[in-house]
Design an enzyme around this catalytic site. Structure first.
Site, PDB file in Angstrom:
ATOM      1  N   ARG A  61       0.822  -1.215   0.000  1.00  7.02           N
ATOM      2  CA  ARG A  61       0.000   0.000   0.000  1.00  7.02           C
ATOM      3  C   ARG A  61       0.855   1.264   0.000  1.00  7.02           C
ATOM      4  NH1 ARG A  61      -3.275   3.098   4.052  1.00  7.02           N
ATOM      5  NH2 ARG A  61      -5.258   3.691   3.037  1.00  7.02           N
ATOM      6  N   ILE A  87      -7.186   7.736  -0.840  1.00  4.87           N
ATOM      7  CA  ILE A  87      -7.118   6.282  -0.847  1.00  4.87           C
ATOM      8  C   ILE A  87      -7.898   5.830   0.388  1.00  4.87           C
ATOM      9  CG2 ILE A  87      -4.854   6.380   0.313  1.00  4.87           C
ATOM     10  CD1 ILE A  87      -4.182   3.685  -0.877  1.00  4.87           C
ATOM     11  N   SER A  88      -8.860   4.945   0.190  1.00  6.57           N
ATOM     12  CA  SER A  88      -9.745   4.545   1.286  1.00  6.57           C
ATOM     13  C   SER A  88      -8.984   3.796   2.373  1.00  6.57           C
ATOM     14  CB  SER A  88     -10.878   3.660   0.750  1.00  6.57           C
ATOM     15  OG  SER A  88     -11.679   4.366  -0.164  1.00  6.57           O
ATOM     16  N   LYS A  89      -9.488   3.857   3.595  1.00  9.90           N
ATOM     17  CA  LYS A  89      -8.850   3.142   4.696  1.00  9.90           C
ATOM     18  C   LYS A  89      -8.903   1.636   4.431  1.00  9.90           C
ATOM     19  CE  LYS A  89     -11.104   3.567   8.604  1.00  9.90           C
ATOM     20  NZ  LYS A  89     -11.868   4.161   9.725  1.00  9.90           N
TER      21      LYS A  89
END
Length: 254
Positions: A61, A87-89
């Site tokens: 990530r 960017i999503s959790k």
């Protein structure tokens, strides 16, 4: 007064953005143990598909965020990626992909099949999808993000040994699609008032769509749409899940 960037200027900007994504040395982010700890935290929380967690254990990530934010890459938090996007959790990504894998067609195939992603963003979720599906088509309306994601995904192709690399389009995800279908799985990284009819028409029988949608004063909720065929007729069954917070779904390309 706003300036209109020429295509080459946009590409140069994307290259510069990608160059900043090289994680600083000496902080151990390339260690598999760092990702493993993130996955362990998710696993302890419960409710996530093990195949999804395995993919998250593989995909770095930190390679998808700005180097200044790399030390936060494996925390359960959303991070900015520029152009008003995030960017999503990790827990939200894991939840959405786990829900996709519970769809009828995905259970039958044992994988997500052909996938359409609306909102490529930095490319992280597309990288995960490529580990979980046979084909991934991803659409992004912001050209600089589209170009940056393309560079990042290309750099990981041999490292992650995908069946097939994601196919990226710079296009309006709400408009009439030009990239084909049907798709066994559809996932959106942006939320609108309604799920566009064009997406429903692209969803194969037995397929599942997962997207955030606005529900009045309740804010955004994860919405699941299953394409069922009953007595020879197609029906799209909708259910809602927990509250989420995504960027708004917008039309047009920039």
């Amino acid at each position: 007064m706003s300036r209109v960037l020429r295509p080459q200027r946009l590409l140069d900007q994307a290259v510069a953005d990608a160059a900043r994504l090289v994680a600083p040395s000496g902080i151990g982010l390339d260690s598999p143990g760092v990702r493993a700890r993130m996955v362990s935290r998710l696993r302890r929380g419960g409710g996530f598909d093990e195949v999804v967690l395995s993919a998250m254990d593989r995909v770095p990530r930190h390679r998808f965020v700005d180097s200044a934010l790399a030390p936060q890459a494996y925390e359960d938090t959303a991070l900015p990626i520029g152009h008003g996007q995030t960017i999503s959790k990790p827990s939200v990504v894991a939840r959405m992909l786990s829900l996709l894998r519970q769809g009828q067609q995905a259970r039958h195939l044992g994988h997500l099949g052909r996938v359409l992603e609306i909102g490529t963003g930095c490319g992280y979720q597309a990288a995960l999808l490529a580990c979980l599906a046979t084909d991934v088509t991803s659409v992004e309306r912001i050209q600089a993000l589209h170009e940056g994601a393309k560079l990042k995904l290309q750099s990981l192709r041999s490292e992650l040994s995908w069946r097939r690399s994601p196919v990226l389009w710079h296009a309006d995800g709400q408009g009439v699609p030009v990239w084909g279908g049907p798709f066994d799985s559809i996932v959106s990284a942006a939320g609108g008032e309604e799920i566009p009819q064009a997406w429903l028409q692209l969803l194969a029988p037995g397929g599942r769509l997962v997207a955030p949608t606005q529900h009045g004063g309740s804010g955004q909720l994860l919405t699941i749409v299953d394409h069922e065929v009953i007595a020879g007729r197609s029906e799209w069954r909708r259910t809602t899940q927990e509250g989420v917070l995504f960027v708004p779904l917008k039309s047009g390309v920039i």
